[in-house]
Write a protein that holds these residues in place. Structure first.
Motif, mmCIF file in Angstrom:
data_model
loop_
_atom_site.group_PDB
_atom_site.id
_atom_site.type_symbol
_atom_site.label_atom_id
_atom_site.label_comp_id
_atom_site.label_asym_id
_atom_site.label_seq_id
_atom_site.Cartn_x
_atom_site.Cartn_y
_atom_site.Cartn_z
ATOM 1 N N PHE B 87 67.770 20.140 55.497
ATOM 2 C CA PHE B 87 68.714 20.682 54.513
ATOM 3 C C PHE B 87 68.112 21.064 53.251
ATOM 4 O O PHE B 87 68.192 22.416 52.785
ATOM 5 N N PHE B 88 66.851 20.655 52.952
ATOM 6 C CA PHE B 88 66.167 21.081 51.656
ATOM 7 C C PHE B 88 65.544 22.376 52.157
ATOM 8 O O PHE B 88 65.442 23.165 51.034
ATOM 9 N N THR B 89 64.755 22.272 53.164
ATOM 10 C CA THR B 89 64.227 23.371 53.635
ATOM 11 C C THR B 89 65.220 24.817 53.476
ATOM 12 O O THR B 89 64.734 25.833 52.860
ATOM 13 N N CYS B 90 66.278 24.607 54.090
ATOM 14 C CA CYS B 90 67.012 25.793 54.091
ATOM 15 C C CYS B 90 67.690 26.300 52.698
ATOM 16 O O CYS B 90 67.839 27.165 52.420
ATOM 17 N N THR B 91 68.121 25.219 51.864
ATOM 18 C CA THR B 91 68.496 25.306 50.728
ATOM 19 C C THR B 91 67.337 26.184 49.756
ATOM 20 O O THR B 91 67.736 26.889 48.767
ATOM 21 N N TYR B 92 66.441 25.593 49.819
ATOM 22 C CA TYR B 92 65.062 26.120 49.204
ATOM 23 C C TYR B 92 65.057 27.778 49.625
ATOM 24 O O TYR B 92 64.820 28.741 48.691
ATOM 25 N N LEU B 93 64.926 28.075 50.882
ATOM 26 C CA LEU B 93 64.839 29.383 51.117
ATOM 27 C C LEU B 93 66.148 30.228 50.550
ATOM 28 O O LEU B 93 65.889 31.507 50.312
ATOM 29 N N PHE B 94 67.276 29.418 50.830
ATOM 30 C CA PHE B 94 68.488 30.351 50.435
ATOM 31 C C PHE B 94 68.390 30.889 48.767
ATOM 32 O O PHE B 94 68.821 31.778 48.580
ATOM 33 N N ALA B 95 67.491 29.728 48.098
ATOM 34 C CA ALA B 95 67.778 30.181 46.514
ATOM 35 C C ALA B 95 66.564 30.734 45.961
ATOM 36 O O ALA B 95 66.088 30.788 45.190
ATOM 37 N N PRO B 432 78.255 42.621 45.177
ATOM 38 C CA PRO B 432 77.745 41.601 45.799
ATOM 39 C C PRO B 432 76.276 41.903 45.934
ATOM 40 O O PRO B 432 75.900 43.315 45.781
ATOM 41 N N ARG B 433 75.265 41.120 45.821
ATOM 42 C CA ARG B 433 73.993 41.050 45.704
ATOM 43 C C ARG B 433 73.425 40.934 46.964
ATOM 44 O O ARG B 433 73.536 40.017 47.867
ATOM 45 N N ALA B 434 72.536 42.029 47.601
ATOM 46 C CA ALA B 434 72.033 41.957 48.827
ATOM 47 C C ALA B 434 70.849 41.031 49.029
ATOM 48 O O ALA B 434 69.851 41.306 48.369
ATOM 49 N N ASP B 435 70.724 39.996 49.871
ATOM 50 C CA ASP B 435 69.703 39.136 49.705
ATOM 51 C C ASP B 435 69.553 38.721 51.440
ATOM 52 O O ASP B 435 70.548 37.881 51.802
ATOM 53 N N PRO B 436 68.423 38.984 51.933
ATOM 54 C CA PRO B 436 68.512 38.700 53.510
ATOM 55 C C PRO B 436 68.347 37.264 53.598
ATOM 56 O O PRO B 436 68.817 36.577 54.549
ATOM 57 N N PHE B 437 67.730 36.601 52.799
ATOM 58 C CA PHE B 437 67.573 35.128 52.789
ATOM 59 C C PHE B 437 68.760 34.323 52.989
ATOM 60 O O PHE B 437 69.317 33.546 53.668
ATOM 61 N N VAL B 438 69.695 34.816 52.011
ATOM 62 C CA VAL B 438 71.050 34.233 51.512
ATOM 63 C C VAL B 438 72.315 34.495 52.995
ATOM 64 O O VAL B 438 72.432 33.508 53.388
ATOM 65 N N SER B 439 71.960 35.839 53.388
ATOM 66 C CA SER B 439 72.720 36.037 54.568
ATOM 67 C C SER B 439 72.209 35.205 55.783
ATOM 68 O O SER B 439 73.125 34.609 56.478
ATOM 69 N N ALA B 440 70.760 35.094 56.016
ATOM 70 C CA ALA B 440 70.290 34.325 57.019
ATOM 71 C C ALA B 440 70.829 33.108 57.189
ATOM 72 O O ALA B 440 71.181 32.337 57.912
ATOM 73 N N ILE B 441 70.449 32.445 55.973
ATOM 74 C CA ILE B 441 70.621 30.887 55.933
ATOM 75 C C ILE B 441 72.214 30.553 56.243
ATOM 76 O O ILE B 441 72.393 29.782 56.973
ATOM 77 N N ALA B 442 72.900 31.260 55.598
ATOM 78 C CA ALA B 442 74.558 31.146 55.531
ATOM 79 C C ALA B 442 74.895 31.315 57.122
ATOM 80 O O ALA B 442 75.518 30.410 57.509
ATOM 81 N N LEU B 443 74.122 32.329 57.569
ATOM 82 C CA LEU B 443 74.754 32.526 59.136
ATOM 83 C C LEU B 443 74.191 31.430 59.871
ATOM 84 O O LEU B 443 74.639 30.912 61.015
ATOM 85 N N LEU B 444 72.942 30.806 59.625
ATOM 86 C CA LEU B 444 72.365 29.850 60.216
ATOM 87 C C LEU B 444 73.286 28.562 60.505
ATOM 88 O O LEU B 444 73.512 27.812 61.194
ATOM 89 N N PHE B 445 73.762 28.278 59.064
ATOM 90 C CA PHE B 445 74.327 27.040 59.006
ATOM 91 C C PHE B 445 75.927 27.282 59.764
ATOM 92 O O PHE B 445 76.267 26.367 60.178
ATOM 93 N N GLY B 446 76.432 28.482 59.696
ATOM 94 C CA GLY B 446 77.742 28.699 60.380
ATOM 95 C C GLY B 446 77.208 28.502 61.889
ATOM 96 O O GLY B 446 78.314 28.143 62.709
ATOM 97 N N LEU B 447 76.252 29.070 62.350
ATOM 98 C CA LEU B 447 75.864 28.754 63.847
ATOM 99 C C LEU B 447 75.853 27.527 64.153
ATOM 100 O O LEU B 447 76.314 27.034 65.256
ATOM 101 N N ALA B 448 75.192 26.665 63.229
ATOM 102 C CA ALA B 448 75.012 25.262 63.385
ATOM 103 C C ALA B 448 76.307 24.612 63.622
ATOM 104 O O ALA B 448 76.421 23.386 64.426
#
Lengths: 123, 537
Positions: B87-95, B432-448
């Motif tokens: 969780f901490f790794t993902c949120t770090y990447l997210f932000a 909206p601000r395009a940020d690949p990290f944000v989208s990737a992590i959000a989708l990762l959580f959604g898939l999980a």
């Protein structure tokens, strides 16, 4: 009267510490002044420390310091003392932090009263 | 493979924060990435060792048991350690690219991770106390990091009420030390069972559990939670971490310490009722909010109540359902808070009535948020449905089953309200601000979230061990109940809740001040003590 003084004489440090704890709790429940509530919370912490230090107290025990000649007889329990040094430091730092935060709040809202503070926050 | 010293895992985040602090900007980001990766791998390794091996138990500095500070990793704590690290790794990447991520902030963020690891792995009561205080100070600073609006006030109330709770806990620990002479949880457990008079354990139980119930945000001690998790100025990842994993530390302690006290004090019925009330009050307050972050924050209280209910129902299905819901809630509430942060940034407002059409304007974030909403409401094929199914399976025949229907309905209602931000016509001035990290992590959580539902049974078996059939969760009956609840919730939102604004405003202003909070703490303590005394009479 004799029974009252007998009651006070048989009180131990632990009993007084528990009493102090609830005095602090009472203060935190009733005081509207922010500084006074911080003091009350600090009193609760100190009371808990006093209670902890008094556990396993044996009258006439030696300080828990190893010496070359004496064997480890009648040595006071070192654990509460060691733990409470930690707890005192934590308590001091948390109280200091509360006071620092209070200063911030005071400069911005200019009040020391919880109720007035809430009213000013909503404006 | 040899046995890794567990304290490295606790110290790891702190060392990482301290060492990388002095690196230049570019090397700093690489260092953080690598460090987080190493921590996650270590947590994964620990989980594999514990799950398919034996629980680890290490005494610091090789002192004998009873003297040393023990570190324990068992089948309850190891999955949570893994969850926290991921969780901490993902949120770090997210932000990682957000503006507020300066080095001091990240250091405090890692301090919080260390504190969570410490509580999860510690087997010593006083050590737990110290680490909780450490985490408390870290969280208070994180809440008021930007020092705007009322965040300093929120931080002050948070730290003072938690300090009272910790004073209760220290007094309780002192009582425990007085009657047992040890602080090691396993030894306390053994010596409590051998007590001549089990009533001696009542007072320490009530004292410690008051503090633990406050950490777990149970009714009526939850008023710190919305301040901390929904603080207007707290960055999205702080809210996500607090709601996702930090509040679970309280729930974990509730499980752990209840087991320690089990031979002498059994308060399952008390916590079942408190869990139900927590859950009900939580969703009612959530429905009354107008701020999307506060809706999510109050709803965390409701979900914690549901978890505590599951853990205290007394049946294995409900217990593992509660354990699985801890992980599920971390996933979907973490995702919802992260996406809410992005949405607030893009729309420039926090009022739910002004945010519309997230799905149209920010499709990726919208889809991820929708997955979170479906997960939390227990939609079939999403992970919430599995854990809620287990809990209701374990509650069969118990009056609590009716309560679960009520809680499901309340959850649905609050997320019908939240879901309105996803649909409709978006306002013009959204950037909206395009940020690949944000989208990737959000989708990762959604898939999980989706994977945790479709593969629900195997996931529970993988994480904890017990194998239950989950086919019932996908049965037409369950789907029909979900659809019916959704229909009723939409109808009652459309023709009920959305028109009762004046009435809801009365609930919304219910915010106790500090003195009232202290009274509530005292009342909870008195109630718990009276209950245990009545049980042991």
């Amino acid at each position: 009267m004799a029974s009252v003084s007998a009651f006070f004489q048989q009180l131990t440090l632990a009993d007084l510490a528990v009493g102090l704890f609830f005095i602090g709790l009472f203060g935190a429940m009733t005081q509207r002044n922010i500084i006074k509530t911080i003091i009350s919370v600090g009193i609760m912490d100190v009371a808990a420390v006093a209670f902890f230090v008094s556990t396993n107290f044996t009258p006439g025990a030696r300080p828990p310091v190893a010496t070359a000649d004496a064997a480890a007889v009648m040595m006071a329990d070192p654990v509460p003392q060691a733990l409470m040094i930690t707890a005192i430091v934590i308590g001091v730092s948390v109280v200091a932090m509360c006071l620092a935060m209070y200063l911030r709040v005071m400069y911005r809202y200019e009040t020391a009263d919880w109720d007035i503070l809430i009213r000013r926050l909503e404006d | 493979m040899g046995e890794w010293p567990l304290h490295l895992l606790v110290l790891g985040p702190l060392l990482l924060g301290a060492v990388t602090y002095f690196l230049p900007r570019r090397a700093y980001q690489w260092g953080m990435g690598v460090g987080n990766g190493v921590l996650t791998m270590a947590a994964l390794h620990l989980f594999i060792q514990v799950r398919w091996g034996v629980p680890l138990r290490q005494q610091l500095a090789d002192w004998p048991q009873g003297v040393a500070i023990p570190l324990v990793a068992d089948t309850i704590s190891a999955p949570l350690v893994l969850l926290t690290a991921l969780f901490f790794t993902c949120t770090y990447l997210f932000a990682a690219r957000a503006g507020y991520m300066d080095k001091t902030f990240i250091f405090l963020f890692l301090l919080l991770e260390a504190a969570i690891f410490g509580v999860l792995l510690s087997g010593d009561l006083f050590n737990i106390y110290v680490i909780l205080e450490l985490g408390m100070i870290g969280i208070a600073i994180l809440i008021m990091y930007r020092q705007d609006k009322q965040s300093v006030y929120d931080g002050m109330v948070y730290i003072m009420m938690n300090f009272i709770g910790m004073a209760f806990m220290m007094l309780g620990i002192a009582y425990i030390y007085r009657i047992t002479g040890v602080l090691d949880l396993t030894l306390i457990h053994e010596r409590l069972a051998a007590l001549d008079d089990p009533r001696a354990a009542m007072i320490p139980f009530a004292l410690i559990m008051t503090a633990v119930a406050m950490k777990a945000a149970l009714w009526p001690l939850f008023s710190w939670l919305p301040r901390a998790h929904g603080a207007p100025s707290a960055p999205a990842i702080v809210s996500a971490v607090l709601s996702g994993v930090q509040v679970k530390v309280g729930v974990y302690l509730l499980i752990r310490l209840s087991t320690v006290f089990l031979p002498v004090v059994n308060a399952q019925a008390f916590f079942l009722v408190v869990g139900f009330v927590t859950s009900t009050v939580g969703f009612m307050l959530a429905i009354a909010q107008k701020d999307i972050k506060l809706i999510l924050a109050y709803h965390t209280i409701s979900q914690v109540g549901l978890i505590v209910m599951g853990l205290n129902l007394g049946t294995p299905e409900a217990y593992w359902g509660g354990m699985y819901h801890i992980i599920n809630h971390a996933l979907f509430k973490g995702l919802l808070f992260l996406t809410a942060g992005v949405i607030i940034e893009a729309y420039g407002t926090r009022a739910y009535s002004e945010i519309r059409g997230v799905l149209r304007r920010m499709p990726v974030i919208g889809i991820a948020a929708l997955a979170g909403v479906l997960g939390i409401t227990g939609a079939p094929f999403f992970n919430g449905s599995i854990s809620k199914y287990f809990i209701s399976l374990g509650a069969a025949g118990n009056p609590a089953e009716l309560g679960l229907y009520l809680i499901n309905f309340g959850t649905m209602l609050s997320f019908v309200k939240y879901g309105t931000i996803l649909f409709g016509r978006p306002p013009e001035n959204v950037r909206p601000r395009a940020d690949p990290f944000v989208s990737a992590i959000a989708l990762l959580f959604g898939l999980a979230i989706l994977a945790g539902g479709v593969l629900g049974g195997p996931t529970v078996a993988l994480l904890y061990g017990p194998e239950y059939a989950v086919r019932g969760a996908f049965s037409p009956g369950k789907v029909a109940i979900f659809a019916a609840t959704l229909g009723v919730a939409i109808a009652s939102y459309r023709w009920g809740v959305s028109r009762w604004d004046a009435w809801l405003a009365n609930i919304r202003v219910f915010k106790p001040n500090f003195n009232q909070i202290t009274v509530l703490i005292t009342l909870f303590f008195a109630g718990l003590l009276a209950y245990t005394a009545w049980m042991n009479a």
